[in-house]
Design a protein around this motif. Structure first.
Motif, PDB file in Angstrom:
ATOM      1  N   PRO A 105      23.001  11.148  -1.108  1.00 49.74           N
ATOM      2  CA  PRO A 105      21.798  10.381  -0.767  1.00 49.74           C
ATOM      3  C   PRO A 105      22.181   8.999  -0.273  1.00 49.74           C
ATOM      4  CG  PRO A 105      21.481  11.555  -2.827  1.00 49.74           C
ATOM      5  CD  PRO A 105      22.928  11.718  -2.469  1.00 49.74           C
ATOM      6  N   ASP A 106      21.362   8.426   0.586  1.00 49.02           N
ATOM      7  CA  ASP A 106      21.752   7.196   1.283  1.00 49.02           C
ATOM      8  C   ASP A 106      22.128   6.052   0.349  1.00 49.02           C
ATOM      9  OD1 ASP A 106      18.924   7.272   0.732  1.00 49.02           O
ATOM     10  OD2 ASP A 106      18.635   5.529   2.020  1.00 49.02           O
ATOM     11  N   ALA A 107      21.372   5.828  -0.711  1.00 45.72           N
ATOM     12  CA  ALA A 107      21.671   4.706  -1.596  1.00 45.72           C
ATOM     13  C   ALA A 107      22.929   4.962  -2.417  1.00 45.72           C
ATOM     14  CB  ALA A 107      20.483   4.428  -2.515  1.00 45.72           C
ATOM     15  N   PHE A 108      23.092   6.176  -2.935  1.00 42.87           N
ATOM     16  CA  PHE A 108      24.280   6.489  -3.724  1.00 42.87           C
ATOM     17  C   PHE A 108      25.528   6.336  -2.862  1.00 42.87           C
ATOM     18  CE2 PHE A 108      27.594   9.151  -5.455  1.00 42.87           C
ATOM     19  CZ  PHE A 108      27.467   9.021  -6.834  1.00 42.87           C
ATOM     20  N   GLY A 109      25.478   6.860  -1.653  1.00 40.10           N
ATOM     21  CA  GLY A 109      26.641   6.784  -0.783  1.00 40.10           C
ATOM     22  C   GLY A 109      26.938   5.384  -0.304  1.00 40.10           C
ATOM     23  N   SER A 110      25.886   4.609   0.002  1.00 39.85           N
ATOM     24  CA  SER A 110      26.065   3.278   0.583  1.00 39.85           C
ATOM     25  C   SER A 110      26.278   2.188  -0.458  1.00 39.85           C
ATOM     26  CB  SER A 110      24.842   2.924   1.444  1.00 39.85           C
ATOM     27  OG  SER A 110      24.662   3.860   2.481  1.00 39.85           O
ATOM     28  N   VAL A 111      25.422   2.175  -1.476  1.00 40.49           N
ATOM     29  CA  VAL A 111      25.441   1.073  -2.444  1.00 40.49           C
ATOM     30  C   VAL A 111      26.470   1.289  -3.553  1.00 40.49           C
ATOM     31  CG1 VAL A 111      24.054  -0.245  -4.097  1.00 40.49           C
ATOM     32  CG2 VAL A 111      23.027   0.571  -1.970  1.00 40.49           C
ATOM     33  N   PHE A 112      26.573   2.518  -4.049  1.00 36.43           N
ATOM     34  CA  PHE A 112      27.488   2.757  -5.171  1.00 36.43           C
ATOM     35  C   PHE A 112      28.864   3.219  -4.725  1.00 36.43           C
ATOM     36  CE2 PHE A 112      29.370   5.627  -8.348  1.00 36.43           C
ATOM     37  CZ  PHE A 112      29.561   4.710  -9.387  1.00 36.43           C
ATOM     38  N   LEU A 113      28.920   4.247  -3.894  1.00 42.39           N
ATOM     39  CA  LEU A 113      30.209   4.883  -3.597  1.00 42.39           C
ATOM     40  C   LEU A 113      31.056   4.105  -2.597  1.00 42.39           C
ATOM     41  CD1 LEU A 113      31.693   7.371  -4.552  1.00 42.39           C
ATOM     42  CD2 LEU A 113      30.687   8.645  -2.637  1.00 42.39           C
ATOM     43  N   PRO A 135      19.384  10.673   3.655  1.00 40.02           N
ATOM     44  CA  PRO A 135      18.336  11.259   2.799  1.00 40.02           C
ATOM     45  C   PRO A 135      18.107  12.726   3.142  1.00 40.02           C
ATOM     46  CG  PRO A 135      17.336   9.988   4.561  1.00 40.02           C
ATOM     47  CD  PRO A 135      18.816   9.807   4.705  1.00 40.02           C
ATOM     48  N   ARG A 136      18.976  13.584   2.666  1.00 37.33           N
ATOM     49  CA  ARG A 136      18.893  15.009   2.995  1.00 37.33           C
ATOM     50  C   ARG A 136      19.732  15.801   2.005  1.00 37.33           C
ATOM     51  NH1 ARG A 136      23.223  16.413   7.633  1.00 37.33           N
ATOM     52  NH2 ARG A 136      22.833  18.403   6.629  1.00 37.33           N
ATOM     53  N   VAL A 137      19.578  17.117   2.066  1.00 39.52           N
ATOM     54  CA  VAL A 137      20.406  18.015   1.270  1.00 39.52           C
ATOM     55  C   VAL A 137      21.549  18.498   2.159  1.00 39.52           C
ATOM     56  CG1 VAL A 137      20.481  20.205   0.034  1.00 39.52           C
ATOM     57  CG2 VAL A 137      18.455  18.750  -0.143  1.00 39.52           C
ATOM     58  N   PHE A 138      22.771  18.418   1.669  1.00 35.71           N
ATOM     59  CA  PHE A 138      23.936  18.823   2.448  1.00 35.71           C
ATOM     60  C   PHE A 138      24.330  20.253   2.100  1.00 35.71           C
ATOM     61  CE2 PHE A 138      24.010  14.269   2.497  1.00 35.71           C
ATOM     62  CZ  PHE A 138      24.455  13.951   3.764  1.00 35.71           C
ATOM     63  N   SER A 139      24.582  21.039   3.127  1.00 36.17           N
ATOM     64  CA  SER A 139      24.944  22.437   2.937  1.00 36.17           C
ATOM     65  C   SER A 139      26.454  22.589   2.836  1.00 36.17           C
ATOM     66  CB  SER A 139      24.416  23.290   4.095  1.00 36.17           C
ATOM     67  OG  SER A 139      24.915  24.609   4.013  1.00 36.17           O
ATOM     68  N   LEU A 140      26.917  23.060   1.683  1.00 37.38           N
ATOM     69  CA  LEU A 140      28.339  23.346   1.531  1.00 37.38           C
ATOM     70  C   LEU A 140      28.706  24.609   2.304  1.00 37.38           C
ATOM     71  CD1 LEU A 140      28.746  22.590  -2.280  1.00 37.38           C
ATOM     72  CD2 LEU A 140      29.382  21.130  -0.375  1.00 37.38           C
ATOM     73  N   PHE A 204      13.081  14.989   0.771  1.00 43.07           N
ATOM     74  CA  PHE A 204      14.076  16.053   0.818  1.00 43.07           C
ATOM     75  C   PHE A 204      14.302  16.692  -0.551  1.00 43.07           C
ATOM     76  CE2 PHE A 204      16.469  12.192  -0.068  1.00 43.07           C
ATOM     77  CZ  PHE A 204      17.410  12.589  -0.997  1.00 43.07           C
ATOM     78  N   ALA A 205      13.629  16.163  -1.575  1.00 42.49           N
ATOM     79  CA  ALA A 205      13.737  16.743  -2.918  1.00 42.49           C
ATOM     80  C   ALA A 205      12.456  16.422  -3.683  1.00 42.49           C
ATOM     81  CB  ALA A 205      14.953  16.178  -3.663  1.00 42.49           C
ATOM     82  N   PRO A 206      11.927  17.384  -4.447  1.00 43.14           N
ATOM     83  CA  PRO A 206      10.689  17.132  -5.193  1.00 43.14           C
ATOM     84  C   PRO A 206      10.834  16.026  -6.231  1.00 43.14           C
ATOM     85  CG  PRO A 206      11.708  19.207  -5.873  1.00 43.14           C
ATOM     86  CD  PRO A 206      12.436  18.751  -4.653  1.00 43.14           C
ATOM     87  N   ARG A 221       1.922   1.722   1.114  1.00 36.94           N
ATOM     88  CA  ARG A 221       1.410   1.292   2.418  1.00 36.94           C
ATOM     89  C   ARG A 221       2.530   1.194   3.446  1.00 36.94           C
ATOM     90  NH1 ARG A 221      -2.510  -3.700   0.462  1.00 36.94           N
ATOM     91  NH2 ARG A 221      -3.690  -2.521  -1.124  1.00 36.94           N
ATOM     92  N   VAL A 222       3.752   1.046   2.956  1.00 37.81           N
ATOM     93  CA  VAL A 222       4.927   1.058   3.823  1.00 37.81           C
ATOM     94  C   VAL A 222       5.759   2.261   3.414  1.00 37.81           C
ATOM     95  CG1 VAL A 222       7.024  -0.172   4.510  1.00 37.81           C
ATOM     96  CG2 VAL A 222       4.933  -1.447   4.049  1.00 37.81           C
ATOM     97  N   ARG A 223       6.057   3.130   4.367  1.00 41.00           N
ATOM     98  CA  ARG A 223       6.783   4.364   4.042  1.00 41.00           C
ATOM     99  C   ARG A 223       8.019   4.511   4.918  1.00 41.00           C
ATOM    100  NH1 ARG A 223       1.414   5.751   4.837  1.00 41.00           N
ATOM    101  NH2 ARG A 223       0.212   6.179   2.954  1.00 41.00           N
ATOM    102  N   SER A 224       9.027   5.149   4.353  1.00 44.45           N
ATOM    103  CA  SER A 224      10.236   5.438   5.120  1.00 44.45           C
ATOM    104  C   SER A 224      10.810   6.766   4.656  1.00 44.45           C
ATOM    105  CB  SER A 224      11.278   4.328   4.940  1.00 44.45           C
ATOM    106  OG  SER A 224      11.815   4.364   3.613  1.00 44.45           O
ATOM    107  N   THR A 225      11.716   7.317   5.446  1.00 43.08           N
ATOM    108  CA  THR A 225      12.338   8.592   5.095  1.00 43.08           C
ATOM    109  C   THR A 225      13.570   8.401   4.219  1.00 43.08           C
ATOM    110  OG1 THR A 225      13.629   8.531   7.144  1.00 43.08           O
ATOM    111  CG2 THR A 225      11.526   9.714   7.193  1.00 43.08           C
ATOM    112  N   ALA A 226      13.988   7.165   4.022  1.00 46.14           N
ATOM    113  CA  ALA A 226      15.181   6.871   3.229  1.00 46.14           C
ATOM    114  C   ALA A 226      14.862   5.807   2.188  1.00 46.14           C
ATOM    115  CB  ALA A 226      16.323   6.417   4.128  1.00 46.14           C
ATOM    116  N   LEU A 227      15.774   5.633   1.242  1.00 42.88           N
ATOM    117  CA  LEU A 227      15.550   4.674   0.157  1.00 42.88           C
ATOM    118  C   LEU A 227      15.854   3.239   0.572  1.00 42.88           C
ATOM    119  CD1 LEU A 227      14.879   4.059  -2.798  1.00 42.88           C
ATOM    120  CD2 LEU A 227      17.261   4.535  -3.369  1.00 42.88           C
ATOM    121  N   LEU A 228      16.909   3.021   1.330  1.00 40.80           N
ATOM    122  CA  LEU A 228      17.320   1.656   1.645  1.00 40.80           C
ATOM    123  C   LEU A 228      16.238   0.846   2.361  1.00 40.80           C
ATOM    124  CD1 LEU A 228      21.111   2.038   2.531  1.00 40.80           C
ATOM    125  CD2 LEU A 228      20.048   1.241   0.416  1.00 40.80           C
ATOM    126  N   PRO A 229      15.464   1.405   3.295  1.00 39.09           N
ATOM    127  CA  PRO A 229      14.359   0.620   3.861  1.00 39.09           C
ATOM    128  C   PRO A 229      13.337   0.175   2.810  1.00 39.09           C
ATOM    129  CG  PRO A 229      14.842   2.481   5.279  1.00 39.09           C
ATOM    130  CD  PRO A 229      15.638   2.681   4.014  1.00 39.09           C
TER     131      PRO A 229
END
Length: 321
Positions: A105-113, A135-140, A204-206, A221-229
């Motif tokens: 996920p965008d925040a885990f990969g960008s901010v933590f990892l 912000p998506r599910v990755f297919s192994l 991308f996940a319930p 009122r403000v929406r985005s497809t990812a967490l960082l925005p």
């Protein structure tokens, strides 16, 4: 010397797998580092050898035929045998090398990892790590990643999955927002404040559907497809945001709102294809990520930051009252 029969050209299966997983010749060629004409030639060679059409071709791409789906099982078995034999050879290798892709996920990969993986590459100069933070599910199965970080456990039988950690989310605001906006004393008060959140159809996940859990009256009122925005919208000082504690910890200006009343818990899971998890480079990176998360468990649970911000929030509340 007699020429090799088409049916003995096992390399054709590698090209077949790439097309089956990407759906187009061009995408398969990009993944394999070659030209689409080369991919097409290998597919044609395999179809001729098997005397069967393996794909239905259309304007949108390549779809497996019934025969193609059966051949897919054989191709994956060949790939698995190769991966396992390479893993056995790597087991005795002293130096860890190669490229390992981590999908997260965008925040885990960008901010933590991202700020922390250099520690591993410094110890292993021939190891390369690619972080796909989105912000998506990755297919192994499609080889979009070697290691996938997700919000739920694996459903595929050939995927090894382990729970990395739980993490907490709180409602956050900037100090400036709390100083200039109507007081927030109860959960019901939140409904009169603007929020940043996810685009609903883009979830991308319930597990990311937070608002109905907190209150059906909340509407972003403000929406985005990812967490960082959403993080930076909240930092802008004109809205509230429901953010993970491990992300908010990087921004001291963010303060939790009603942390005792509103606290959500979600989980991170790490998944690796069963056929690949014995490879030395993937095993080392997976263990590193697991150990890294475990050593920062208090960060994910918001323990230290939560206590500090509660004191700051209460002090601010007392001044304004």
């Amino acid at each position: 010397m007699p020429s090799r029969k088409p049916a003995e050209n096992w390399d054709d299966f590698r090209y077949f797998l790439a097309v089956a997983r990407t759906g187009t010749l061009s995408a398969a060629a990009e993944r394999l580092g070659t030209e689409h004409t080369t991919v097409s030639r290998h597919i044609q060679s395999l179809e001729n050898a098997l005397k069967s059409r393996l794909f239905h071709k259309s304007n949108i791409g390549y779809e497996l035929t019934e025969v193609g789906r059966r051949v897919l099982e054989t191709a994956e078995a060949i790939e698995s045998a190769y991966v396992l034999s390479k893993a056995a050879a790597d087991h005795d290798s002293v130096e860890i090398e190669g490229v390992v892709r981590i999908g997260a996920p965008d925040a885990f990969g960008s901010v933590f990892l991202a700020p922390r993986v250099q520690e591993l590459t410094e110890k292993n100069p021939r190891l390369e790590i690619e972080i796909f933070a989105a912000p998506r599910v990755f297919s192994l199965w499609k080889r979009e990643a070697d290691i996938a970080i997700s919000l739920s456990g694996a459903e595929h039988m050939r995927v090894a999955s382990r729970r990395l950690t739980d993490y907490r989310l709180f409602v956050y605001a900037t100090k400036g927002y709390l100083e200039t906006s109507p007081k927030i004393r109860t959960v019901a008060d939140l409904a009169s404040h603007p929020f940043a959140g996810y685009v609903e159809e883009g979830l991308f996940a319930p597990e990311l559907n937070y608002f109905n859990v907190i209150s059906p009256d909340l509407l972003p009122r403000v929406r985005s497809t990812a967490l960082l925005p959403q993080v930076f919208a909240t930092l802008g000082g004109r809205t509230l945001g429901i953010l993970p504690a491990y992300v908010a910890a990087s921004f001291p200006e963010l303060t939790p709102v009603l942390p005792k009343a509103v606290s959500l818990v979600r989980s991170f899971h790490m998944q690796v294809n069963e056929d690949h998890r014995k490879a030395a480079n993937i095993r080392v990176v997976a263990n590193f990520v697991a150990d890294l998360v475990q050593s920062h468990r208090s960060l994910f649970m918001g323990v230290l930051r939560r206590a500090q911000n509660e004191e700051r929030y209460l002090a601010l509340f007392e001044v304004r009252r």
